[in-house]
Write a protein that holds these residues in place. Structure first.
Motif, short mmCIF file in Angstrom:
data_model
loop_
_atom_site.label_atom_id
_atom_site.label_comp_id
_atom_site.label_asym_id
_atom_site.label_seq_id
_atom_site.Cartn_x
_atom_site.Cartn_y
_atom_site.Cartn_z
N ASN A 253 0.93 -1.14 0.02
CA ASN A 253 0.00 0.14 0.01
C ASN A 253 0.97 1.24 -0.13
O ASN A 253 1.99 1.26 0.85
CB ASN A 253 -1.03 -0.12 1.21
CG ASN A 253 -2.16 -0.98 1.16
OD1 ASN A 253 -2.52 -1.42 -0.03
ND2 ASN A 253 -2.55 -1.48 2.25
N MET A 254 0.33 2.30 -0.85
CA MET A 254 1.17 3.40 -0.83
C MET A 254 1.04 4.13 0.62
O MET A 254 -0.15 4.58 1.06
CB MET A 254 0.63 4.52 -2.01
CG MET A 254 1.43 5.61 -1.98
SD MET A 254 0.94 6.64 -3.61
CE MET A 254 -0.77 6.86 -3.28
N ILE A 255 2.42 4.56 1.09
CA ILE A 255 2.43 5.31 2.32
C ILE A 255 2.10 6.74 1.94
O ILE A 255 2.35 7.07 0.92
CB ILE A 255 3.84 5.16 2.87
CG1 ILE A 255 5.01 5.70 2.09
CG2 ILE A 255 4.11 3.60 3.34
CD1 ILE A 255 6.18 5.77 2.60
N LEU A 256 1.21 7.55 3.15
CA LEU A 256 1.23 8.72 2.83
C LEU A 256 1.84 9.63 3.79
O LEU A 256 1.68 9.41 5.16
CB LEU A 256 -0.50 8.89 3.05
CG LEU A 256 -1.04 8.17 2.23
CD1 LEU A 256 -2.85 8.39 2.76
CD2 LEU A 256 -1.09 8.71 0.92
N SER A 257 2.82 10.58 3.51
CA SER A 257 3.32 11.21 4.47
C SER A 257 2.50 12.68 4.55
O SER A 257 1.35 13.14 4.09
CB SER A 257 4.80 11.81 3.83
OG SER A 257 4.47 12.48 2.53
N ARG A 258 2.89 13.28 5.52
CA ARG A 258 2.61 14.99 6.01
C ARG A 258 0.74 14.76 6.24
O ARG A 258 0.09 15.54 6.21
CB ARG A 258 2.56 15.93 4.85
CG ARG A 258 3.99 15.72 4.51
CD ARG A 258 4.98 16.39 5.54
NE ARG A 258 4.62 17.73 6.00
CZ ARG A 258 5.09 18.42 6.98
NH1 ARG A 258 5.59 17.50 7.87
NH2 ARG A 258 4.89 19.41 7.35
N LYS A 259 0.20 13.54 6.70
CA LYS A 259 -1.31 13.38 7.04
C LYS A 259 -1.43 13.63 8.66
O LYS A 259 -0.34 13.40 9.43
CB LYS A 259 -1.72 12.14 6.48
CG LYS A 259 -1.95 11.90 5.15
CD LYS A 259 -3.06 12.97 4.77
CE LYS A 259 -3.32 13.02 3.19
NZ LYS A 259 -4.53 13.64 2.95
N GLY B 266 -0.03 13.72 14.36
CA GLY B 266 0.60 14.04 13.06
C GLY B 266 1.43 15.03 13.17
O GLY B 266 1.49 15.84 14.42
N PRO B 267 2.10 15.62 12.01
CA PRO B 267 1.74 14.89 10.71
C PRO B 267 2.71 13.83 10.74
O PRO B 267 3.84 13.65 11.29
CB PRO B 267 2.33 16.07 9.70
CG PRO B 267 3.19 16.87 10.51
CD PRO B 267 2.84 16.89 12.02
N ALA B 268 2.38 12.97 9.54
CA ALA B 268 3.18 11.75 9.48
C ALA B 268 4.68 12.07 8.80
O ALA B 268 4.68 13.01 7.98
CB ALA B 268 2.45 10.76 8.64
N ALA B 269 5.40 11.42 9.05
CA ALA B 269 6.93 11.77 8.33
C ALA B 269 6.91 10.89 7.02
O ALA B 269 5.94 10.44 6.59
CB ALA B 269 8.24 10.99 9.36
#
Length: 375
Positions: free
Chosen positions: A97-103, A128-131
């Motif tokens: 699955n595609m990871i999502l940053s900055r969420k 968050g945000p996600a790294a």
């Protein structure tokens, strides 16, 4: 096998990740919330804090990975086994699955959005945000007061669709704690054999090391419900599998996993053998900082650097590390085990650590007396 890991890596590397301003989770995006442990907030009587970890990714973006599943099944000898291929598909998807940053995501602490619960359902925490690796880590002060040791609070994310939940266990400053490794300490993984490791991870039903569930229940009783942490060099991709395994067979506790990129399955193999000593030492120090008055039992095995890491922690915190127990793993790679389980290795690792603090064992039953000696 030489084609397998690059195939998985290349499939994921086709996704590009930009570095943008933080945005909330939206439709078609998924969040995993991880169970955690709350501890008294330093300098704020009556308040509690906890480390919140969340992972963000594009929902079902790895579903079209049938050829990857087929390749794994073929390489591991399970081609045509529908049940095995179904498990492979389920466990490999988080790596694809595609990871999502900055969420980021809001979590209703102690209840569901719009419902009651602790704090009247008004305690919202922003995570968050996600790294870049799609994971956010936030140490936050919890809303409300009056929590007590061993209390459990359940929370849920405020999402556009779907549901993500977690549980927070409260632990007071004093008492005992247990930090346990997972792979080949309590779960049969055979990390020293790459084919076996992949089979145990992606195909087999997770199996506890015989006798370890009974040993941990004895510790749970003897130490009057200690706080538990399960420490592994595995990536967060395996969180659902490991959470289900530990909660089924062992006392509930917080999983401490490696904050790795979700883009390369090949990194999973590397994560279990490279840099594990420094990683584990850092994670244990963090747990010690959360609960500075607790005394600890550290349990690991001989396949990695648990003896060296635990000895380092004892030398830094001699009053806080009460016992170190190392399982000597045998029957996977005899050539490597001759050195890994040698008395010379253990004596060198535990030089300067009192003899009553550490010991090795092959069968959990050997520790019955050691458990009774704990006070």
């Amino acid at each position: 096998m030489t084609r397998l890991l690059p195939l998985l890596s290349n499939l994921r590397l086709r996704f590009g990740l930009g570095w943008t301003s933080p945005t909330p989770v939206t439709k078609g995006q998924e969040v995993w919330l991880f169970d955690n442990t709350a501890f008294p907030t330093p300098g704020q009587p009556g308040k509690w804090s906890a480390e919140f970890v969340a992972a963000y990714f594009q929902e079902d973006s790895g579903e079209r990975a049938a050829r990857v599943v087929a390749e794994i099944a073929d390489q591991l000898g399970f081609a045509g086994d529908d049940e095995a291929e179904s498990r492979i598909a389920e466990r490999v998807e988080p790596f694809l699955n595609m990871i999502l940053s900055r969420k980021y995501v809001d979590v209703m602490f102690g209840g569901e959005a719009g419902e009651g619960g602790v704090n009247g359902g008004e305690g919202v925490l922003k995570l968050g945000p996600a790294a870049r690796h799609g994971i956010s880590v936030n140490e936050l002060v919890l809303p409300g007061e009056g929590y007590v040791d061993d209390q459990i609070v359940e929370s849920s994310a405020v999402l556009v669709e779907g549901k993500a939940t977690m549980r927070t266990a409260f632990a007071e400053e004093v008492g005992w704690g247990v930090i346990s490794d997972i792979d080949d300490t309590i779960k049969i993984s055979e990390v020293r054999n790459r084919i076996s490791l992949l089979r145990h991870t992606f195909v087999d039903l997770p199996t506890p090391v015989p006798g370890m569930p009974e040993l941990y229940q004895s510790l749970q009783s003897r130490l009057n419900k200690p706080v538990w942490f399960y420490l592994s060099a595995s990536p967060y991709n395996l969180y659902p599998l490991l959470r289900s395994f530990t909660s089924t067979h062992f006392p509930r506790g917080q999983l401490l996993l490696r904050e790795m990129s979700w883009m390369e399955l090949q990194s999973f193999i590397v994560s279990l053998t490279i840099g594990t000593q420094r990683y584990k030492e850092e994670r244990i120090r963090r747990a010690f900082a959360w609960l500075p008055e607790r005394k600890w039992v550290l349990i690991g095995d001989s396949t990695q650097t648990d003896p060296e890491a635990y000895a380092t922690l004892y030398k830094e915190f001699p009053e806080r590390v009460g016992r170190i127990w190392i399982r000597a793993v045998k029957g996977v790679d005899e050539a490597e085990e001759a050195e890994l389980n040698s008395q010379r290795r253990f004596e060198r690792a535990f030089e300067g650590v009192p003899a009553h603090v550490w010991r090795t064992f092959e069968q959990p039953e050997e520790l019955e007396k050691s458990v009774r000696e704990l006070e």
